[in-house]
Design a protein around this motif. Structure first.
Motif, PDB file in Angstrom:
ATOM      1  N   LYS A 339       0.828  -1.211   0.000  1.00 26.27           N
ATOM      2  CA  LYS A 339       0.000   0.000   0.000  1.00 26.27           C
ATOM      3  C   LYS A 339       0.862   1.260   0.000  1.00 26.27           C
ATOM      4  CE  LYS A 339      -4.078  -1.964   2.274  1.00 26.27           C
ATOM      5  NZ  LYS A 339      -4.948  -1.942   3.483  1.00 26.27           N
ATOM      6  N   LEU A 340       2.064   1.136   0.557  1.00 26.68           N
ATOM      7  CA  LEU A 340       2.986   2.275   0.579  1.00 26.68           C
ATOM      8  C   LEU A 340       3.847   2.338  -0.681  1.00 26.68           C
ATOM      9  CD1 LEU A 340       4.100   1.933   4.316  1.00 26.68           C
ATOM     10  CD2 LEU A 340       2.723   3.795   3.356  1.00 26.68           C
ATOM     11  N   HIS A 341       3.624   1.385  -1.607  1.00 23.10           N
ATOM     12  CA  HIS A 341       4.338   1.331  -2.894  1.00 23.10           C
ATOM     13  C   HIS A 341       5.850   1.194  -2.720  1.00 23.10           C
ATOM     14  CE1 HIS A 341       0.512   2.382  -4.688  1.00 23.10           C
ATOM     15  NE2 HIS A 341       0.438   3.466  -3.922  1.00 23.10           N
ATOM     16  N   LEU A 342       6.235   0.400  -1.724  1.00 25.62           N
ATOM     17  CA  LEU A 342       7.653   0.146  -1.503  1.00 25.62           C
ATOM     18  C   LEU A 342       8.075  -1.127  -2.230  1.00 25.62           C
ATOM     19  CD1 LEU A 342       7.902   0.928   2.331  1.00 25.62           C
ATOM     20  CD2 LEU A 342       8.375   2.443   0.402  1.00 25.62           C
ATOM     21  N   LYS A 343       9.288  -1.122  -2.753  1.00 30.22           N
ATOM     22  CA  LYS A 343       9.829  -2.301  -3.443  1.00 30.22           C
ATOM     23  C   LYS A 343      10.518  -3.191  -2.414  1.00 30.22           C
ATOM     24  CE  LYS A 343      12.132   0.332  -6.267  1.00 30.22           C
ATOM     25  NZ  LYS A 343      13.058   0.785  -7.343  1.00 30.22           N
ATOM     26  N   PHE A 344      10.031  -4.434  -2.287  1.00 28.45           N
ATOM     27  CA  PHE A 344      10.580  -5.323  -1.270  1.00 28.45           C
ATOM     28  C   PHE A 344      10.688  -6.745  -1.809  1.00 28.45           C
ATOM     29  CE2 PHE A 344       5.991  -5.419  -0.760  1.00 28.45           C
ATOM     30  CZ  PHE A 344       5.719  -6.769  -0.594  1.00 28.45           C
ATOM     31  N   THR A 345      11.493  -7.538  -1.110  1.00 30.76           N
ATOM     32  CA  THR A 345      11.603  -8.964  -1.404  1.00 30.76           C
ATOM     33  C   THR A 345      11.938  -9.685  -0.105  1.00 30.76           C
ATOM     34  OG1 THR A 345      12.549 -10.611  -2.914  1.00 30.76           O
ATOM     35  CG2 THR A 345      14.068  -9.022  -1.966  1.00 30.76           C
ATOM     36  N   ASP A 346      12.069 -11.021  -0.188  1.00 28.66           N
ATOM     37  CA  ASP A 346      12.437 -11.784   1.006  1.00 28.66           C
ATOM     38  C   ASP A 346      13.444 -12.856   0.628  1.00 28.66           C
ATOM     39  OD1 ASP A 346      11.089 -13.996  -0.097  1.00 28.66           O
ATOM     40  OD2 ASP A 346       9.247 -13.523   0.970  1.00 28.66           O
ATOM     41  N   VAL A 347      13.869 -13.646   1.603  1.00 24.33           N
ATOM     42  CA  VAL A 347      14.960 -14.583   1.376  1.00 24.33           C
ATOM     43  C   VAL A 347      14.547 -15.785   0.535  1.00 24.33           C
ATOM     44  CG1 VAL A 347      16.179 -13.907   3.460  1.00 24.33           C
ATOM     45  CG2 VAL A 347      14.499 -15.754   3.570  1.00 24.33           C
ATOM     46  N   LYS A 348      13.247 -15.947   0.267  1.00 29.63           N
ATOM     47  CA  LYS A 348      12.811 -17.032  -0.614  1.00 29.63           C
ATOM     48  C   LYS A 348      13.120 -16.722  -2.078  1.00 29.63           C
ATOM     49  CE  LYS A 348       9.144 -18.721   2.426  1.00 29.63           C
ATOM     50  NZ  LYS A 348       7.692 -18.969   2.591  1.00 29.63           N
ATOM     51  N   ASP A 349      13.335 -15.471  -2.379  1.00 26.79           N
ATOM     52  CA  ASP A 349      13.743 -15.043  -3.718  1.00 26.79           C
ATOM     53  C   ASP A 349      15.190 -15.477  -3.944  1.00 26.79           C
ATOM     54  OD1 ASP A 349      14.549 -13.699  -5.999  1.00 26.79           O
ATOM     55  OD2 ASP A 349      13.601 -11.806  -5.439  1.00 26.79           O
ATOM     56  N   LYS A 350      15.434 -16.276  -4.978  1.00 30.20           N
ATOM     57  CA  LYS A 350      16.783 -16.792  -5.218  1.00 30.20           C
ATOM     58  C   LYS A 350      17.785 -15.667  -5.484  1.00 30.20           C
ATOM     59  CE  LYS A 350      15.409 -21.345  -6.916  1.00 30.20           C
ATOM     60  NZ  LYS A 350      15.446 -22.307  -8.055  1.00 30.20           N
ATOM     61  N   ARG A 351      17.295 -14.516  -5.918  1.00 31.71           N
ATOM     62  CA  ARG A 351      18.174 -13.388  -6.225  1.00 31.71           C
ATOM     63  C   ARG A 351      18.155 -12.318  -5.128  1.00 31.71           C
ATOM     64  NH1 ARG A 351      16.690 -10.179 -10.072  1.00 31.71           N
ATOM     65  NH2 ARG A 351      18.799  -9.339 -10.353  1.00 31.71           N
ATOM     66  N   PHE A 352      17.714 -12.693  -3.912  1.00 29.18           N
ATOM     67  CA  PHE A 352      17.511 -11.654  -2.907  1.00 29.18           C
ATOM     68  C   PHE A 352      18.792 -10.905  -2.577  1.00 29.18           C
ATOM     69  CE2 PHE A 352      18.887 -14.963   0.045  1.00 29.18           C
ATOM     70  CZ  PHE A 352      19.503 -14.268   1.059  1.00 29.18           C
ATOM     71  N   MET A 353      19.936 -11.611  -2.488  1.00 26.01           N
ATOM     72  CA  MET A 353      21.191 -10.930  -2.149  1.00 26.01           C
ATOM     73  C   MET A 353      21.622 -10.003  -3.279  1.00 26.01           C
ATOM     74  SD  MET A 353      23.501 -13.658   0.014  1.00 26.01           S
ATOM     75  CE  MET A 353      24.789 -12.450   0.253  1.00 26.01           C
ATOM     76  N   GLU A 354      21.471 -10.492  -4.506  1.00 21.35           N
ATOM     77  CA  GLU A 354      21.843  -9.665  -5.660  1.00 21.35           C
ATOM     78  C   GLU A 354      20.964  -8.418  -5.735  1.00 21.35           C
ATOM     79  OE1 GLU A 354      21.817 -10.001 -10.551  1.00 21.35           O
ATOM     80  OE2 GLU A 354      21.655 -11.815  -9.319  1.00 21.35           O
ATOM     81  N   LYS A 355      19.655  -8.590  -5.566  1.00 24.79           N
ATOM     82  CA  LYS A 355      18.734  -7.452  -5.627  1.00 24.79           C
ATOM     83  C   LYS A 355      19.036  -6.450  -4.513  1.00 24.79           C
ATOM     84  CE  LYS A 355      14.782  -9.805  -7.754  1.00 24.79           C
ATOM     85  NZ  LYS A 355      13.378 -10.261  -7.555  1.00 24.79           N
ATOM     86  N   TRP A 356      19.335  -6.976  -3.328  1.00 18.29           N
ATOM     87  CA  TRP A 356      19.639  -6.103  -2.191  1.00 18.29           C
ATOM     88  C   TRP A 356      20.934  -5.345  -2.430  1.00 18.29           C
ATOM     89  CZ3 TRP A 356      17.688  -4.116   2.203  1.00 18.29           C
ATOM     90  CH2 TRP A 356      18.578  -3.694   3.199  1.00 18.29           C
ATOM     91  N   ASN A 357      21.986  -6.051  -2.803  1.00 17.53           N
ATOM     92  CA  ASN A 357      23.290  -5.413  -2.972  1.00 17.53           C
ATOM     93  C   ASN A 357      23.338  -4.469  -4.169  1.00 17.53           C
ATOM     94  OD1 ASN A 357      24.583  -6.543  -0.702  1.00 17.53           O
ATOM     95  ND2 ASN A 357      25.032  -8.429  -1.800  1.00 17.53           N
ATOM     96  N   GLU A 358      22.475  -4.722  -5.175  1.00 21.94           N
ATOM     97  CA  GLU A 358      22.421  -3.831  -6.339  1.00 21.94           C
ATOM     98  C   GLU A 358      21.430  -2.691  -6.147  1.00 21.94           C
ATOM     99  OE1 GLU A 358      24.409  -3.921  -8.953  1.00 21.94           O
ATOM    100  OE2 GLU A 358      25.474  -5.633  -8.069  1.00 21.94           O
ATOM    101  N   GLY A 359      20.740  -2.661  -5.012  1.00 20.52           N
ATOM    102  CA  GLY A 359      19.794  -1.583  -4.737  1.00 20.52           C
ATOM    103  C   GLY A 359      18.496  -1.689  -5.502  1.00 20.52           C
ATOM    104  N   GLU A 360      18.160  -2.908  -5.977  1.00 23.07           N
ATOM    105  CA  GLU A 360      16.919  -3.091  -6.728  1.00 23.07           C
ATOM    106  C   GLU A 360      15.693  -3.110  -5.821  1.00 23.07           C
ATOM    107  OE1 GLU A 360      17.003  -6.433  -9.367  1.00 23.07           O
ATOM    108  OE2 GLU A 360      19.092  -6.084  -9.933  1.00 23.07           O
ATOM    109  N   VAL A 361      15.900  -3.372  -4.516  1.00 27.69           N
ATOM    110  CA  VAL A 361      14.788  -3.379  -3.566  1.00 27.69           C
ATOM    111  C   VAL A 361      15.083  -2.396  -2.444  1.00 27.69           C
ATOM    112  CG1 VAL A 361      14.049  -5.729  -4.060  1.00 27.69           C
ATOM    113  CG2 VAL A 361      15.791  -5.339  -2.302  1.00 27.69           C
ATOM    114  N   GLU A 362      14.010  -1.862  -1.881  1.00 27.25           N
ATOM    115  CA  GLU A 362      14.153  -0.895  -0.795  1.00 27.25           C
ATOM    116  C   GLU A 362      14.063  -1.554   0.579  1.00 27.25           C
ATOM    117  OE1 GLU A 362      12.005   2.785  -3.203  1.00 27.25           O
ATOM    118  OE2 GLU A 362      10.810   1.163  -2.308  1.00 27.25           O
ATOM    119  N   VAL A 363      13.379  -2.695   0.639  1.00 26.11           N
ATOM    120  CA  VAL A 363      13.184  -3.402   1.909  1.00 26.11           C
ATOM    121  C   VAL A 363      13.447  -4.885   1.693  1.00 26.11           C
ATOM    122  CG1 VAL A 363      11.584  -3.895   3.800  1.00 26.11           C
ATOM    123  CG2 VAL A 363      11.401  -1.729   2.550  1.00 26.11           C
ATOM    124  N   LEU A 364      14.225  -5.481   2.588  1.00 20.75           N
ATOM    125  CA  LEU A 364      14.449  -6.928   2.574  1.00 20.75           C
ATOM    126  C   LEU A 364      13.851  -7.505   3.837  1.00 20.75           C
ATOM    127  CD1 LEU A 364      15.682  -9.525   1.457  1.00 20.75           C
ATOM    128  CD2 LEU A 364      17.861  -8.885   2.523  1.00 20.75           C
TER     129      LEU A 364
END
Length: 447
Positions: A339-364
């Protein structure tokens, strides 16, 4: 990259004895040190046992990052079906295996056994302990950043896993019997004769005497002495629950039997404690014909404040590492983040570390237990951690807090905990501080 001087000291210590306990603070590079040790001594066979996500995402990748290509190429991550795992074990000499698959290598022999997160072996009667004690190794190395996570009673299992006390190849019956004798000698049950079905063990032997025979095999580094990073700031947010939420909380709270030394003790401790904890978040799990079903209140004051705080951090350009404790808590937080339109993912995403370290997500989003070991998440420049619900286990809390406060961090890490006022959450925080003191006493005695 170049090793720090203290990492070279870890390597040198490992060369001196066949049994090693590395009580090295979080973020000081234990994994890199052991990889360089392996690269230097070149054992014929290696078994590295680690939490599942660490086994699959950390060891081989860390060897590659440090340019240890010969070792990296030898390391085989044991995953897949039982048949595939059996073939990988049969065909390779350098194995990295998740601790839940430890039975696959039961009774095997290796030149070097490395136990990443030695605290996984506290339970002397577990199948995991059976398997690790059955493994024959010329050298056994146990690694941990938090040796005494919940008290001195954790010592016995960890010492046994490293091979002290003649526990290698000992039967479960012998091992458990030896533990009971050790416990009776050094601890007193404060709840003996109370009629309660639980135990509260107090150490009556000085800690220094308890560990004196093993102390020469322990190498300790305190993060506070060696981490060259800006100061870490712990910030508690006390949340005032609504009248309706508090009334429901107090109704359930009367079901608890008694309290002792800031710890909750009752005949149905785990279930009641968890229900009180979920009520702080605005829901409760109800047992019915369908199993266990979450029932939400109309709103959650606490989760609303958590989501609003995360939104403010993101609006200021920060990434946020957000820890939860319950599945329903996660689901509700995800709804609020959407609802706040934030980009997030969790550790079930196989690319979660890559997305986090590349700044593709705002919340992990992550559960403290699944993200508390081995993961290096400060590479993105993130510095904000939020506990929507704090755990009761000091190991989970301290290890998870070290995901961003690691060597190489250039910014001041902030750890935000959200606590519902006048609830068990305050008692949990007090208990965590007490366990932290016990852990620090061990560090001070051994460093």
């Amino acid at each position: 990259m170049k090793l720090h001087n203290y990492q070279q000291r870890i390597i040198d210590f490992c060369k001196t004895t066949d049994k090693v306990i590395l009580s090295v603070g979080c973020g000081l590079g234990k994994t890199a040190s052991i990889l360089h040790y392996i690269d230097a001594v070149k054992p014929k066979s290696v078994l590295i046992v680690a939490p599942k996500r660490v086994a699959e995402h950390v060891w081989k990748q860390e060897a590659e990052n440090w340019g240890l290509l010969e070792t990296a190429n030898k390391l085989t991550i044991v995953v897949g079906t039982a048949a595939k795992r059996a073939k990988l074990i049969r065909d390779n000499l350098y194995l990295v295996i998740g601790r839940d698959n430890l039975a696959d290598v039961r009774g095997m022999s290796f030149d070097l056994l490395v136990m990443d997160e030695l605290t996984s072996f506290k339970n002397v009667s577990s199948n995991r302990m059976d398997a690790v004690c059955s493994i024959r190794a010329k050298q056994r190395i146990g690694m941990t950043g938090t040796f005494l996570t919940n008290g001195a009673i954790d010592c016995f299992g960890q010492f046994a896993a490293v091979g002290f006390g003649g526990m290698e190849n000992a039967t479960k019956r012998y091992r458990v019997s030896a533990f009971y004798r050790w416990r009776a000698t050094h601890f007193q049950d404060l709840l003996a004769g109370s009629g309660l079905q639980f135990h509260k063990w107090k150490l009556v032997t000085p800690l220094e005497k308890l560990i004196e025979n093993v102390k020469p095999y322990i190498f300790t580094l305190d993060s506070a002495d060696w981490l060259e990073i800006p100061a870490v700031e712990h910030i508690n947010h006390e949340v005032e629950l609504s009248a309706a939420e508090m009334n429901e909380y107090l109704r359930l709270n009367t079901m608890l039997n008694c309290e002792l030394d800031d710890e909750i003790i009752s005949f149905n401790e785990n279930q009641k404690f968890a229900k009180l904890q979920t009520l702080c978040d605005g829901f409760v799990y109800v047992d019915d014909d369908m199993g266990t079903t979450p029932v939400r209140s109309e709103w959650s004051t606490k989760l609303d404040e958590v989501a609003d705080f995360v939104d403010r951090c993101v609006s200021e350009g920060e990434q946020v590492l957000l820890f939860y404790a319950f599945r329903e808590e996660k689901a509700w937080l995800e709804e609020k983040l959407k609802k706040l339109h934030l980009k997030f993912t969790d550790v079930k995403d196989k690319r979660f570390m890559e997305k986090w370290n590349e700044g593709e997500v705002e919340v992990l989003l992550g559960h403290g237990q699944s993200m508390s070991h081995g993961l290096n998440l400060q590479n993105s420049g993130a510095r904000i951690m939020v506990w929507s619900t704090i755990p009761y286990d000091y190991e989970i809390f301290s290890q998870a807090n070290a995901r961003l406060a690691r060597q190489g961090q250039q910014r001041g890490v902030q750890i935000h905990t959200f606590i519902a006022k006048n609830t068990v959450e305050k008692k949990k925080l007090i208990a965590l501080k007490s366990k932290e003191k016990i852990s620090q006493d061990f560090v001070n005695l051994t460093k």
